[in-house]
Design an enzyme around this catalytic site. Structure first.
Site, PDB file in Angstrom:
ATOM      1  N   HIS A 221      55.477  18.574  33.991  1.00 20.04           N
ATOM      2  CA  HIS A 221      56.523  17.634  33.600  1.00 20.04           C
ATOM      3  C   HIS A 221      56.325  16.282  34.283  1.00 20.04           C
ATOM      4  CE1 HIS A 221      58.037  19.379  37.370  1.00 20.04           C
ATOM      5  NE2 HIS A 221      58.679  18.236  37.547  1.00 20.04           N
ATOM      6  N   ASP A 223      58.753  13.419  36.125  1.00 23.50           N
ATOM      7  CA  ASP A 223      60.104  13.333  36.683  1.00 23.50           C
ATOM      8  C   ASP A 223      60.995  12.344  35.938  1.00 23.50           C
ATOM      9  OD1 ASP A 223      59.611  15.276  38.508  1.00 23.50           O
ATOM     10  OD2 ASP A 223      59.383  13.950  40.228  1.00 23.50           O
ATOM     11  N   HIS A 279      52.950  16.524  36.874  1.00 22.42           N
ATOM     12  CA  HIS A 279      52.691  17.539  37.895  1.00 22.42           C
ATOM     13  C   HIS A 279      53.395  18.847  37.572  1.00 22.42           C
ATOM     14  CE1 HIS A 279      56.403  15.394  39.034  1.00 22.42           C
ATOM     15  NE2 HIS A 279      56.817  16.587  39.430  1.00 22.42           N
ATOM     16  N   ARG A 289      59.318  30.067  49.380  1.00 21.80           N
ATOM     17  CA  ARG A 289      58.949  28.650  49.523  1.00 21.80           C
ATOM     18  C   ARG A 289      60.220  27.802  49.544  1.00 21.80           C
ATOM     19  NH1 ARG A 289      58.057  24.065  46.148  1.00 21.80           N
ATOM     20  NH2 ARG A 289      56.012  23.028  46.329  1.00 21.80           N
TER      21      ARG A 289
END
Length: 316
Positions: A221, A223, A279, A289
């Site tokens: 995608h 941002d 990214h 995470r």
């Protein structure tokens, strides 16, 4: 005479067959795309398809590690060509357009102690929620907390009234200010021209299978296309790749080969939010995470205040 009748019957059958085939073909005749789907949806489909094609072919070539977890980086950057759409918009805001569009990673801005404090804040809130799938978020500004297949507002739940203290919010504010001035320095913009914007949130990613679309964090995608308010994106990692979790690397999509950032506790990644920086995040395969997305805008309309105890609806 009998042969003539049989021939006529065969001709009639052939004509019926042709008509039947023509009728079958009609539902499959091409319809102009402009009549079938809105232009906005079509453009998104084209962008997503293009990104997926790039990811597919890039995966067959080399992957460059831009920042290893084992490295302690004072600062490492890469200048990229700004997308026309990004520059056409951001140029409207005086003092906010970057000198260069780029990607930057540094391990020297946020201390490990500050990262630890933020991790405790994130875990303190996330333990009261948690998505059924593999991805959960906690937004200190809006109060949004993943819970099951939905979101709840931590500031509207009486039992969570004193969950976060003003000291917790002060830690967040100090870190945010350090990041803001780091953006200003490295991108050549005025610090008073960039503003904290939404969404700004903690994320918790585990190997659990996705249940809703909100759990599918791994899709490529841009941002700026996902969040209209974004002009500068920053990611602060609160755990170590290969130690606290496996998988979950951040991947920039490039034409020839993708480049990865391996999370390191206290590592700060910054980049312009336009199409120059598509990214995705690799799927986490084990462990948990944690990271914080802290985003900034040039448009004051989208500015948000720092979160604080005044957010709570129930006062003690």
């Amino acid at each position: 005479m009998g042969d003539v009748k049989r021939r006529n019957k065969n001709i009639l059958k052939s004509e019926e067959t042709i008509k039947t085939v023509e009728n079958i073909k009609k539902p499959f005749e091409k319809v102009p795309l402009s009549k079938g789907l809105p232009l906005r949806i079509l453009s998104r489909v084209v962008v997503i398809t293009s990104l997926l094609i790039i990811v597919y072919f890039s995966s067959k070539e080399s992957v460059i590690t831009f920042a290893k977890q084992t490295e302690l980086l004072p600062g490492k950057g890469l200048i990229v060509e700004c997308s026309p759409e990004y520059m056409n918009e951001i140029i409207k805001y005086e003092g906010c357009a970057p000198k260069d569009c780029k990607r930057l990673v540094t391990d020297k801005v946020i201390s490990e102690r500050e990262a630890e404090e933020l991790l405790k804040i994130a875990q303190k809130g996330l333990k009261f929620g948690g998505s059924y799938g593999g991805a959960s978020i906690l937004d200190l500004h809006s109060g949004a907390l993943s819970k099951g297949q939905h979101f709840v507002n931590i500031y509207k739940i009486k039992e969570m009234q004193n969950l976060f203290t003003q000291n917790d919010f002060n830690v967040f504010r100090v870190v945010k200010e350090k990041i803001k001035f780091t953006i200003a320095h490295h991108f050549g913009v005025q610090p008073d021209k960039i503003f904290l914007t939404h969404p700004t949130f903690f994320s918790e990613i585990t190997p659990r299978k996705a249940v809703t679309v909100h759990d599918e964090y791994w899709h490529p995608h841009v941002d700026k296309e996902t969040y209209k308010s974004f002009h500068y994106t920053t990611l602060l990692y609160l755990g170590d790749y290969g130690i606290d979790f496996k998988g979950g690397r951040f991947v920039f999509i490039n034409d020839k080969s993708n480049s990865t950032i391996e999370p390191r506790k206290g590592r700060l990644s910054m980049f312009t939010s336009g199409r120059e920086n598509p990214h995705y995040v690799e799927k986490v395969t084990s462990g948990t995470r944690y990271a914080a997305t802290i985003s900034f805008t040039c448009n004051k309309i989208f500015a948000i205040d720092d979160p604080g105890v005044d957010k709570y609806e129930f006062k003690s």
